[in-house]
Structure formats: C-alpha cells, structure tokens
Design a protein around this motif. Structure first.
Motif, PDB file in Angstrom:
ATOM      1  N   ALA A 118      31.397 -64.564 -15.559  1.00 38.90           N
ATOM      2  CA  ALA A 118      32.058 -65.041 -16.616  1.00 38.90           C
ATOM      3  C   ALA A 118      33.743 -64.421 -17.127  1.00 38.90           C
ATOM      4  O   ALA A 118      33.965 -64.971 -18.043  1.00 38.90           O
ATOM      5  CB  ALA A 118      30.808 -64.895 -17.922  1.00 38.90           C
ATOM      6  N   LEU A 119      33.428 -63.219 -16.761  1.00 39.00           N
ATOM      7  CA  LEU A 119      34.676 -62.419 -17.209  1.00 39.00           C
ATOM      8  C   LEU A 119      35.519 -62.804 -16.256  1.00 39.00           C
ATOM      9  O   LEU A 119      36.640 -62.633 -16.857  1.00 39.00           O
ATOM     10  CB  LEU A 119      34.620 -60.901 -16.925  1.00 39.00           C
ATOM     11  CG  LEU A 119      33.634 -60.452 -18.142  1.00 39.00           C
ATOM     12  CD1 LEU A 119      33.535 -59.053 -17.812  1.00 39.00           C
ATOM     13  CD2 LEU A 119      34.513 -59.825 -19.317  1.00 39.00           C
ATOM     14  N   GLY A 120      35.302 -63.428 -15.212  1.00 35.41           N
ATOM     15  CA  GLY A 120      36.442 -63.985 -14.306  1.00 35.41           C
ATOM     16  C   GLY A 120      36.580 -65.647 -14.462  1.00 35.41           C
ATOM     17  O   GLY A 120      38.151 -65.449 -13.948  1.00 35.41           O
ATOM     18  N   GLU A 121      36.132 -66.254 -15.184  1.00 34.41           N
ATOM     19  CA  GLU A 121      36.880 -66.479 -15.783  1.00 34.41           C
ATOM     20  C   GLU A 121      37.903 -66.960 -16.489  1.00 34.41           C
ATOM     21  O   GLU A 121      37.821 -66.425 -17.684  1.00 34.41           O
ATOM     22  CB  GLU A 121      35.189 -68.031 -16.506  1.00 34.41           C
ATOM     23  CG  GLU A 121      34.619 -68.304 -15.682  1.00 34.41           C
ATOM     24  CD  GLU A 121      34.851 -69.013 -14.320  1.00 34.41           C
ATOM     25  OE1 GLU A 121      36.317 -70.739 -15.016  1.00 34.41           O
ATOM     26  OE2 GLU A 121      34.646 -69.174 -12.564  1.00 34.41           O
ATOM     27  N   ALA A 151      38.042 -65.901 -24.865  1.00 34.18           N
ATOM     28  CA  ALA A 151      37.208 -65.989 -26.174  1.00 34.18           C
ATOM     29  C   ALA A 151      36.049 -65.573 -25.856  1.00 34.18           C
ATOM     30  O   ALA A 151      35.627 -64.620 -26.674  1.00 34.18           O
ATOM     31  CB  ALA A 151      37.631 -67.560 -26.812  1.00 34.18           C
ATOM     32  N   GLY A 152      35.836 -65.735 -24.509  1.00 37.34           N
ATOM     33  CA  GLY A 152      33.900 -65.104 -24.953  1.00 37.34           C
ATOM     34  C   GLY A 152      33.746 -63.912 -23.842  1.00 37.34           C
ATOM     35  O   GLY A 152      32.831 -63.251 -23.426  1.00 37.34           O
ATOM     36  N   ASP A 153      35.422 -63.297 -23.621  1.00 42.76           N
ATOM     37  CA  ASP A 153      34.755 -62.028 -23.115  1.00 42.76           C
ATOM     38  C   ASP A 153      34.395 -60.899 -23.603  1.00 42.76           C
ATOM     39  O   ASP A 153      33.421 -59.888 -23.105  1.00 42.76           O
ATOM     40  CB  ASP A 153      36.289 -61.232 -22.629  1.00 42.76           C
ATOM     41  CG  ASP A 153      37.216 -62.355 -21.580  1.00 42.76           C
ATOM     42  OD1 ASP A 153      36.302 -63.009 -21.079  1.00 42.76           O
ATOM     43  OD2 ASP A 153      38.223 -62.027 -20.673  1.00 42.76           O
ATOM     44  N   ARG A 179      30.818 -58.620 -21.813  1.00 40.25           N
ATOM     45  CA  ARG A 179      30.458 -57.277 -21.688  1.00 40.25           C
ATOM     46  C   ARG A 179      30.196 -56.515 -22.439  1.00 40.25           C
ATOM     47  O   ARG A 179      29.208 -56.059 -22.399  1.00 40.25           O
ATOM     48  CB  ARG A 179      32.308 -57.001 -22.404  1.00 40.25           C
ATOM     49  CG  ARG A 179      33.974 -56.626 -21.227  1.00 40.25           C
ATOM     50  CD  ARG A 179      34.541 -56.478 -21.755  1.00 40.25           C
ATOM     51  NE  ARG A 179      35.962 -56.347 -20.850  1.00 40.25           N
ATOM     52  CZ  ARG A 179      36.271 -56.952 -20.357  1.00 40.25           C
ATOM     53  NH1 ARG A 179      37.380 -58.190 -21.531  1.00 40.25           N
ATOM     54  NH2 ARG A 179      37.628 -56.904 -20.050  1.00 40.25           N
ATOM     55  N   LEU A 180      29.115 -57.476 -23.779  1.00 40.33           N
ATOM     56  CA  LEU A 180      28.147 -56.939 -24.996  1.00 40.33           C
ATOM     57  C   LEU A 180      26.994 -57.359 -23.507  1.00 40.33           C
ATOM     58  O   LEU A 180      25.751 -56.907 -23.415  1.00 40.33           O
ATOM     59  CB  LEU A 180      28.396 -58.044 -26.192  1.00 40.33           C
ATOM     60  CG  LEU A 180      27.224 -57.515 -26.674  1.00 40.33           C
ATOM     61  CD1 LEU A 180      26.447 -56.503 -27.023  1.00 40.33           C
ATOM     62  CD2 LEU A 180      27.022 -58.455 -28.128  1.00 40.33           C
ATOM     63  N   GLU A 186      34.983 -51.648 -24.582  1.00 43.07           N
ATOM     64  CA  GLU A 186      35.896 -53.139 -24.191  1.00 43.07           C
ATOM     65  C   GLU A 186      35.813 -53.635 -24.820  1.00 43.07           C
ATOM     66  O   GLU A 186      36.907 -54.746 -25.335  1.00 43.07           O
ATOM     67  CB  GLU A 186      36.145 -53.137 -22.917  1.00 43.07           C
ATOM     68  CG  GLU A 186      36.361 -52.309 -21.657  1.00 43.07           C
ATOM     69  CD  GLU A 186      35.645 -52.149 -20.187  1.00 43.07           C
ATOM     70  OE1 GLU A 186      34.992 -53.165 -19.997  1.00 43.07           O
ATOM     71  OE2 GLU A 186      35.460 -51.333 -19.631  1.00 43.07           O
ATOM     72  N   ALA A 187      34.442 -54.404 -25.029  1.00 45.07           N
ATOM     73  CA  ALA A 187      34.125 -55.740 -25.924  1.00 45.07           C
ATOM     74  C   ALA A 187      34.592 -55.226 -27.774  1.00 45.07           C
ATOM     75  O   ALA A 187      35.071 -56.350 -28.312  1.00 45.07           O
ATOM     76  CB  ALA A 187      32.604 -56.003 -25.954  1.00 45.07           C
ATOM     77  N   LEU A 188      34.558 -53.942 -27.787  1.00 49.37           N
ATOM     78  CA  LEU A 188      35.102 -54.097 -29.388  1.00 49.37           C
ATOM     79  C   LEU A 188      36.149 -53.915 -29.450  1.00 49.37           C
ATOM     80  O   LEU A 188      36.752 -54.096 -30.085  1.00 49.37           O
ATOM     81  CB  LEU A 188      34.757 -52.832 -29.772  1.00 49.37           C
ATOM     82  CG  LEU A 188      33.413 -52.468 -30.641  1.00 49.37           C
ATOM     83  CD1 LEU A 188      32.579 -51.163 -30.272  1.00 49.37           C
ATOM     84  CD2 LEU A 188      32.837 -53.624 -31.218  1.00 49.37           C
TER      85      LEU A 188
END
Length: 118
Positions: A16-19, A23-25, A29-30, A51-53
C-alpha cells in the motif's frame, strides 16, 4: 492484521505504501507499526508510528500506540512526549471529532493500565 497474520499484514501495508495514495500512507504506517508491535518488534513499531505522525499528527490512536511502544522499550521521555503531543492534538480537535475518538481518550487517560491491553 485482524486475523493475526502479522507478517502478511506487514507485506500488504508495504505494498500500500508503494502505491500513489499518499493520503493513506499514515494509515499504512500505523498498520505496519501495529503488526511489528504484535511480533515483538517495538523499536520498529515506534519508528513507524513516528513516520505516521509526520504524515498526519491528528490521529489519536497513533499517539497512543507511540506511547505504548515507547513504554515497552523503557523510554519514559518518549512516553511523556507522546502524551503531551496527544493532549495538544486533543485540545485542537473540533467537538464532533473528539467524541469519535473517545476510545483513545480513555486509553490514554488510563495509559498505565491500557498500554498492556490495547
């Protein structure tokens, strides 16, 4: 993740992070952080929560999870920083958003008990 297949969940979140959905990163990460935490990798989880924060600091669950991982690692200063940032974010949320976050407000209020349960 909810089926307890944490290694598979990490791979899914990594994909998902590779997409291009930036907005969903923070959510990915969470999720990765939670999976790493469940695998006993609190140090990697803490890194992912940070990183998420940095992507979005308004997610109360991420602040709680950051404090939870820091507590497991014995990092009292990090726990205090996470709690202070959590309180700052809480005070800035509109009323309707704050009500939706009641679970995390209770968890942080009872942190020294809830950190083992959540």
């Amino acid at each position: 993740y909810h089926r307890g297949k944490y290694t598979s969940a990490i791979e899914c979140f990594r994909l998902a992070l590779g997409e291009a959905a930036i907005a969903g990163d923070a959510d990915a990460r969470l999720g990765m952080g939670k999976a790493h935490y469940r695998l006993g990798e609190a140090d990697r989880a803490l890194e992912l929560y940070r990183e998420a924060l940095s992507d979005t600091s308004s997610n109360l669950e991420t602040h709680f999870r950051r404090a939870q991982a820091a507590a497991r690692l014995g990092q009292a200063d990090e726990v205090a920083a996470a709690r202070n940032e959590y309180l700052r974010v809480c005070s800035s949320l509109p009323r309707f958003a704050a009500r939706r976050q009641l679970r995390w407000r209770l968890a942080m209020s009872l942190f020294f008990l809830a950190r083992h349960l959540a």
